[in-house]
Design an enzyme around this catalytic site. Structure first.
Site, short mmCIF file in Angstrom:
data_model
loop_
_atom_site.label_atom_id
_atom_site.label_comp_id
_atom_site.label_asym_id
_atom_site.label_seq_id
_atom_site.Cartn_x
_atom_site.Cartn_y
_atom_site.Cartn_z
N TYR A 1 4.72 58.45 -22.73
CA TYR A 1 3.71 58.06 -21.72
C TYR A 1 2.57 57.31 -22.40
O TYR A 1 2.10 57.74 -23.45
CB TYR A 1 3.15 59.30 -21.01
CG TYR A 1 3.52 59.30 -19.55
CD1 TYR A 1 3.10 58.27 -18.71
CD2 TYR A 1 4.31 60.30 -19.01
CE1 TYR A 1 3.46 58.24 -17.38
CE2 TYR A 1 4.69 60.28 -17.68
CZ TYR A 1 4.26 59.25 -16.87
OH TYR A 1 4.62 59.21 -15.56
N GLU B 1 -0.20 55.40 -20.47
CA GLU B 1 -1.07 54.72 -19.48
C GLU B 1 -2.28 54.12 -20.19
O GLU B 1 -2.89 54.77 -21.05
CB GLU B 1 -1.53 55.72 -18.42
CG GLU B 1 -0.42 56.02 -17.42
CD GLU B 1 -0.85 56.99 -16.32
OE1 GLU B 1 -2.03 57.39 -16.29
OE2 GLU B 1 0.02 57.34 -15.51
N ASP C 1 4.34 30.81 -10.42
CA ASP C 1 5.36 31.82 -10.73
C ASP C 1 6.51 31.07 -11.38
O ASP C 1 7.26 30.36 -10.71
CB ASP C 1 5.80 32.48 -9.41
CG ASP C 1 6.89 33.52 -9.63
OD1 ASP C 1 7.47 33.56 -10.74
OD2 ASP C 1 7.16 34.30 -8.69
N THR D 1 9.25 36.52 -14.75
CA THR D 1 10.13 37.61 -15.16
C THR D 1 10.50 37.35 -16.61
O THR D 1 10.24 36.26 -17.14
CB THR D 1 11.42 37.66 -14.32
OG1 THR D 1 12.00 36.36 -14.33
CG2 THR D 1 11.15 38.08 -12.89
N LYS E 1 15.41 36.14 -16.98
CA LYS E 1 16.18 34.98 -16.49
C LYS E 1 16.37 34.02 -17.66
O LYS E 1 17.10 34.34 -18.59
CB LYS E 1 15.48 34.35 -15.29
CG LYS E 1 15.34 35.31 -14.09
CD LYS E 1 14.76 34.62 -12.87
CE LYS E 1 14.71 35.54 -11.66
NZ LYS E 1 13.44 36.27 -11.54
N ARG F 1 15.01 43.19 -18.29
CA ARG F 1 14.45 43.04 -16.94
C ARG F 1 12.98 43.44 -16.99
O ARG F 1 12.64 44.51 -17.50
CB ARG F 1 15.18 43.95 -15.95
CG ARG F 1 16.67 43.74 -15.89
CD ARG F 1 17.26 44.39 -14.67
NE ARG F 1 16.90 43.62 -13.51
CZ ARG F 1 17.49 42.46 -13.16
NH1 ARG F 1 18.47 41.98 -13.86
NH2 ARG F 1 17.09 41.81 -12.10
N1 DSN Z 1 14.81 35.73 -6.06
C1 DSN Z 1 15.61 36.34 -7.09
C2 DSN Z 1 16.49 35.35 -7.69
O1 DSN Z 1 16.04 34.24 -7.97
O2 DSN Z 1 17.65 35.65 -7.90
C3 DSN Z 1 14.75 36.94 -8.07
O3 DSN Z 1 13.76 37.71 -7.48
#
Ligand code: DSN
Length: 425
Positions: free
Chosen positions: A47, A49, A193, A219, A222, A228
């Protein structure tokens, strides 16, 4: 304790599925084994925080170092002044930015989900569309390109507090400078984003949002090929000219507001095992090999787009600048849903997707989205894209013919044996 064979057998089945198939979901990738090992480590027990050096728990001396490594490496990758590596996912990163910037009822302006946008950019089924007055811009029908004129005119008439750029199914680069110009004119903040193209931006292959956007989220799983998770960055730690305040009404630096929004705003204990895995992935991104990988991603996407267009598939915007393409299947007389279902029977995984101005629902769709980050990690190069496109076309043209699909599946499985995946496992 007895080994849970039920769960581990399923995990092994998933490994085999990943090995045998052609993975074309644009938002997926295969991390390195060391990323997986960091995620499956004892750090999951801790933990922590708070932030490095400022924790609410004892015993954080080690995870302070792994988290600081992740922060420092991410700042180095994008040459930015501030990074927060704690968001559990992209959606959490986006929620934290919204919490830091917006009050309920404030107006936002983002790309419509049905035109390639994301749920967290104001969709009515998401908190971002329920809590805020979410307004949208779209793409130009004839070209499939972002309708910057519509964006500018809506910005001028609606005076949003936040303009959101970024998409889940848009294959072209963004003009961040143009968006910032209208934002300055109307007194809006700009948030990019970059969850999809982050890996290409990291290596300078697409426009950088950092000098133009106040906030950038991504993210990590990807094109960045990490575990993730999510991150938030500020190119420059702006001194908050907009007078945004914390819950006590104090005007703070942007970085402090983001830190507070992530924790304690929307999250509790950070996932330190995932943060360590982010640090590992960020170390990989800093290498020259990752540049070669991203260059190959772009080459593969362009070769795949060309092969589809040679077969008269209708690519939205007529091609791709990044790692993905969106195809309108209406001239091929098959829905996105049926295409997705037929392809998965041949061990080709992709997702149905609405196309701009779609006449079908999000459950059926007229389109399908293909991305190449995962197959590029497997080792496929431009010359392999013809095989992939031929296999997809054969399935889509024979979507009701089980024998034909079974024949393609065998070809796909044989083809993929040459591209090893986690041979150590
Ligand atoms: N929208 C999803 C994708 O691009 O697969 C990810 O959140």
């Amino acid at each position: 304790m007895q080994r849970d064979t039920l769960v581990f057998d399923l995990i092994n089945q998933e490994l085999e599925r990943q090995r045998h198939g052609i993975e074309l979901i644009a938002s997926e990738n295969f991390t390195s084994l060391q990323v997986i090992q960091a995620m499956g480590s004892v750090l999951t027990n801790k933990y922590a925080e708070g932030y490095p050096g400022r924790r609410y728990y004892a015993g954080c001396e080690i995870v302070d170092q792994t988290e600081q490594l992740a922060i420092d490496r991410l700042k180095q990758i994008f040459n930015v002044e501030y990074a927060n590596v704690q968001p559990h996912s992209g959606a959490q990163a986006n929620a934290a930015i919204a919490l830091a910037v917006l009050q309920p009822g404030d107006t936002t302006l983002g790309l419509d989900l049905s035109m390639g946008g994301h749920l967290t950019h104001g969709s009515p089924v998401n908190y971002s569309g329920k809590l805020y007055n979410a307004q949208f811009y779209g793409v130009v029908k004839e070209t499939g390109l972002i309708d910057y004129e519509m964006l500018e005119s809506k910005a001028r008439s609606l005076k949003p507090k936040l303009i959101i750029c970024g998409a889940s199914a848009y294959s072209r680069d963004w003009d961040y400078k143009r968006i910032r110009a209208v934002a300055d004119e109307v007194g809006a903040l700009v948030w990019a984003d970059i969850a999809h193209p982050a890996g290409l931006i990291a290596k300078g292959l697409l426009n950088s949002p950092f000098e133009h956007c106040h906030f950038v989220s991504s993210t990590t799983h990807k094109t960045l090929r990490g575990p993730r998770g999510g991150v938030i960055m500020l190119g420059k730690d702006f001194e908050n000219p907009f007078g945004l305040t914390d819950n006590k009404g104090n005007v703070r630096m942007m970085s402090s507001l983001i830190d507070l929004a992530v924790f304690p705003g929307i999250q509790g204990g950070p996932l330190e095992h995932v943060i360590a895995a982010k640090a590992v992935a960020f170390g990989e991104i800093l290498t020259d090999e990752f540049l070669v990988y991203q260059q190959q991603v772009q080459k593969n996407a362009q070769a795949m787009a060309k092969a589809f267009m040679a077969k008269e598939y209708h690519l939205i915007s007529g091609g791709t600048d990044n790692h993905l393409m969106l195809i309108d299947l209406r001239n091929k007389n098959i829905s996105g849903k049926k295409a997705e279902q037929a392809l998965v029977k041949a061990d080709i995984t992709a997702n149905k997707n609405m196309v701009p101005f779609d006449d079908k629902s999000a459950f059926i769709t007229s389109g399908i989205r293909f991305g190449v980050p995962a197959i590029t990690t497997r080792g496929l190069v431009e010359g392999d894209m013809q095989f992939v496109v031929d296999a997809i076309d054969r399935v889509l043209m024979n979507a009701d013919n089980e024998a034909e699909i079974a024949a393609v599946k065998k070809q796909v499985n044989d083809f993929m044996t040459q591209f090893k995946l986690y041979p150590e496992l």
